[in-house]
Design a protein around this motif. Structure first.
Motif, short mmCIF file in Angstrom:
data_model
loop_
_atom_site.label_atom_id
_atom_site.label_comp_id
_atom_site.label_asym_id
_atom_site.label_seq_id
_atom_site.Cartn_x
_atom_site.Cartn_y
_atom_site.Cartn_z
N GLU A 121 0.82 -1.22 0.00
CA GLU A 121 0.00 0.00 0.00
C GLU A 121 0.85 1.26 0.00
OE1 GLU A 121 -2.56 -0.79 3.47
OE2 GLU A 121 -4.25 -0.72 2.06
N LYS A 122 2.04 1.18 0.58
CA LYS A 122 2.88 2.37 0.75
C LYS A 122 3.99 2.49 -0.28
CE LYS A 122 2.12 2.09 5.75
NZ LYS A 122 2.75 1.79 7.07
N SER A 123 4.19 1.44 -1.08
CA SER A 123 5.37 1.39 -1.95
C SER A 123 5.00 1.25 -3.42
CB SER A 123 6.27 0.21 -1.53
OG SER A 123 7.28 0.00 -2.49
N PRO A 124 5.09 2.32 -4.22
CA PRO A 124 4.87 2.19 -5.66
C PRO A 124 5.82 1.18 -6.32
CG PRO A 124 4.87 4.50 -5.01
CD PRO A 124 5.33 3.72 -3.82
N ALA A 125 7.06 1.10 -5.82
CA ALA A 125 8.03 0.16 -6.40
C ALA A 125 7.58 -1.27 -6.18
CB ALA A 125 9.41 0.39 -5.78
N LEU A 126 7.06 -1.57 -4.98
CA LEU A 126 6.58 -2.92 -4.71
C LEU A 126 5.34 -3.23 -5.53
CD1 LEU A 126 6.80 -5.57 -3.19
CD2 LEU A 126 5.61 -4.50 -1.25
N ARG A 127 4.46 -2.25 -5.70
CA ARG A 127 3.25 -2.48 -6.53
C ARG A 127 3.64 -2.80 -7.96
NH1 ARG A 127 1.28 1.89 -3.35
NH2 ARG A 127 1.51 3.42 -5.03
N SER A 128 4.61 -2.06 -8.49
CA SER A 128 5.07 -2.32 -9.85
C SER A 128 5.71 -3.70 -9.96
CB SER A 128 6.07 -1.25 -10.27
OG SER A 128 6.64 -1.54 -11.53
N LEU A 129 6.48 -4.08 -8.96
CA LEU A 129 7.16 -5.38 -8.98
C LEU A 129 6.15 -6.52 -8.95
CD1 LEU A 129 10.16 -6.26 -9.01
CD2 LEU A 129 9.96 -6.61 -6.54
N VAL A 130 5.11 -6.37 -8.13
CA VAL A 130 4.07 -7.40 -8.07
C VAL A 130 3.38 -7.54 -9.42
CG1 VAL A 130 1.83 -8.00 -7.05
CG2 VAL A 130 3.68 -7.18 -5.59
N ASP A 131 3.05 -6.42 -10.05
CA ASP A 131 2.38 -6.46 -11.36
C ASP A 131 3.25 -7.15 -12.40
OD1 ASP A 131 0.19 -5.16 -10.33
OD2 ASP A 131 0.74 -3.19 -11.13
N ARG A 132 4.53 -6.79 -12.44
CA ARG A 132 5.42 -7.35 -13.45
C ARG A 132 5.71 -8.82 -13.18
NH1 ARG A 132 10.20 -4.74 -12.86
NH2 ARG A 132 9.52 -3.35 -11.18
N HIS A 133 5.82 -9.19 -11.92
CA HIS A 133 6.03 -10.60 -11.59
C HIS A 133 4.82 -11.43 -11.99
CE1 HIS A 133 5.87 -14.13 -8.85
NE2 HIS A 133 7.15 -14.21 -9.15
N THR A 134 3.63 -10.91 -11.77
CA THR A 134 2.41 -11.61 -12.16
C THR A 134 2.38 -11.85 -13.66
OG1 THR A 134 1.20 -10.66 -10.30
CG2 THR A 134 -0.11 -11.54 -12.12
N GLU A 135 2.78 -10.84 -14.44
CA GLU A 135 2.81 -10.99 -15.89
C GLU A 135 3.85 -12.02 -16.32
OE1 GLU A 135 3.26 -8.29 -19.96
OE2 GLU A 135 3.15 -7.30 -18.00
N ALA A 136 5.02 -11.99 -15.68
CA ALA A 136 6.06 -12.96 -16.02
C ALA A 136 5.61 -14.39 -15.70
CB ALA A 136 7.35 -12.62 -15.26
N LEU A 137 4.96 -14.56 -14.55
CA LEU A 137 4.49 -15.89 -14.16
C LEU A 137 3.39 -16.37 -15.10
CD1 LEU A 137 5.34 -17.78 -11.85
CD2 LEU A 137 3.35 -16.96 -10.56
N TYR A 138 2.52 -15.46 -15.51
CA TYR A 138 1.48 -15.81 -16.47
C TYR A 138 2.09 -16.24 -17.80
CZ TYR A 138 -2.44 -15.17 -19.71
OH TYR A 138 -3.39 -15.35 -20.68
N GLY A 139 3.10 -15.49 -18.25
CA GLY A 139 3.79 -15.86 -19.49
C GLY A 139 4.45 -17.22 -19.38
N HIS A 140 5.03 -17.52 -18.21
CA HIS A 140 5.64 -18.82 -17.97
C HIS A 140 4.59 -19.93 -18.09
CE1 HIS A 140 8.64 -21.14 -15.17
NE2 HIS A 140 8.10 -21.94 -16.06
#
Length: 254
Positions: A116-135
């Motif tokens: 909730e407090k970290s834009p960097a963590l929010r971005s990382l979660v989104d990108r990791h989700t996309e990478a895992l979906y691609g996998h």
């Protein structure tokens, strides 16, 4: 804040700016889990997130008749249950420790507070989700279109990338589940690779002897999945640079 050595062995944690890492650092608990440990079944609430440092977690898709096949793997490049940082989640797959695992775990609600407090963590979660979906979707295509030998080689490379050493300890039954084939098929493919000098295979243990040989026999999916992680997260699951490995194996045309 200085990061503990264990945290730096997970590439997602490494990718966080120091200030954002500090939000979760004192909530991270180091754990060591044995091969075969069940983390989640389908429908379980994900209340703990795991950041592997060394080892592999398999996500298995289950059928009503008890059949199972691996849909994706998670190692030091990722995290198990990371989407629970956004909101409460239930597991869609069986999550099981595939090789002995060292990891850091954190309560999902603590990670949500940081999210909730970290834009960097929010971005990382989104990108990791996309990478895992691609996998996962690449694995679907691979399981449908490529030979068992090519898929076995891809799987061994993927596992090799996420562990220290060249020995993978797992049962014939576990390998069959990973590949969605009969155990007799696993035995035949493993013996063929052993005859080619690429692996040594004995009951419950695979020694990787010729990694470049595995790369030659593996399908394109290995490189596609690695490339997606590199593009989306700036990290690769691999031990080595894949382009350099291919140049070494195939020359400038690789």
């Amino acid at each position: 804040m200085q990061r503990p050595v264990t945290a730096l062995q997970n590439r997602l944690l490494e990718a966080l700016p120091a200030e954002d890492f500090a939000r979760i650092a004192h909530h991270l608990v180091p754990v060591e889990l044995e091969r075969g440990r069940l983390l989640y079944e389908p429908g379980d609430n994900i209340d703990v997130v795991y950041f592997p440092h060394n080892g592999v977690i398999s996500l298995m898709t289950l059928m009503e008749n008890g059949a199972a096949i691996e849909s994706t793997t998670i190692g030091p490049e990722g995290a198990m249950g990371l989407m629970s940082a956004v909101a409460p989640r239930q597991s869609l797959s069986r999550a099981i420790v595939q090789t002995p695992l060292r990891a850091s775990r954190i309560a999902a609600d603590r990670l949500h507070e940081a999210w909730e407090k970290s834009p960097a963590l929010r971005s990382l979660v989104d990108r990791h989700t996309e990478a895992l979906y691609g996998h996962a979707i690449q694995s679907v295509a691979c399981n449908a279109l490529h030979s068992v030998e090519a898929r076995f080689c891809r799987w061994l490379l993927t596992c090799h990338d996420r562990i220290s050493g060249d020995t993978v300890a797992l049962t014939q039954e576990f390998l069959a589940d990973m590949l969605g084939v009969q155990r007799t098929t696993v035995t035949a493919v493993a013996r063929s690779l052993q005859d080619k000098g690429i692996i040594r295979y004995r009951r419950g243990v695979v020694d990787i002897v010729d990694r470049p040989g595995l790369l030659t026999l593996s399908c394109e999916c290995y490189g596609v999945i690695r490339g997606n992680y590199q593009r989306l997260l700036g990290v690769s699951p691999g031990k080595n640079d894949l382009r350099a490995e291919r140049r070494e194996r195939f020359g400038s045309a690789g």
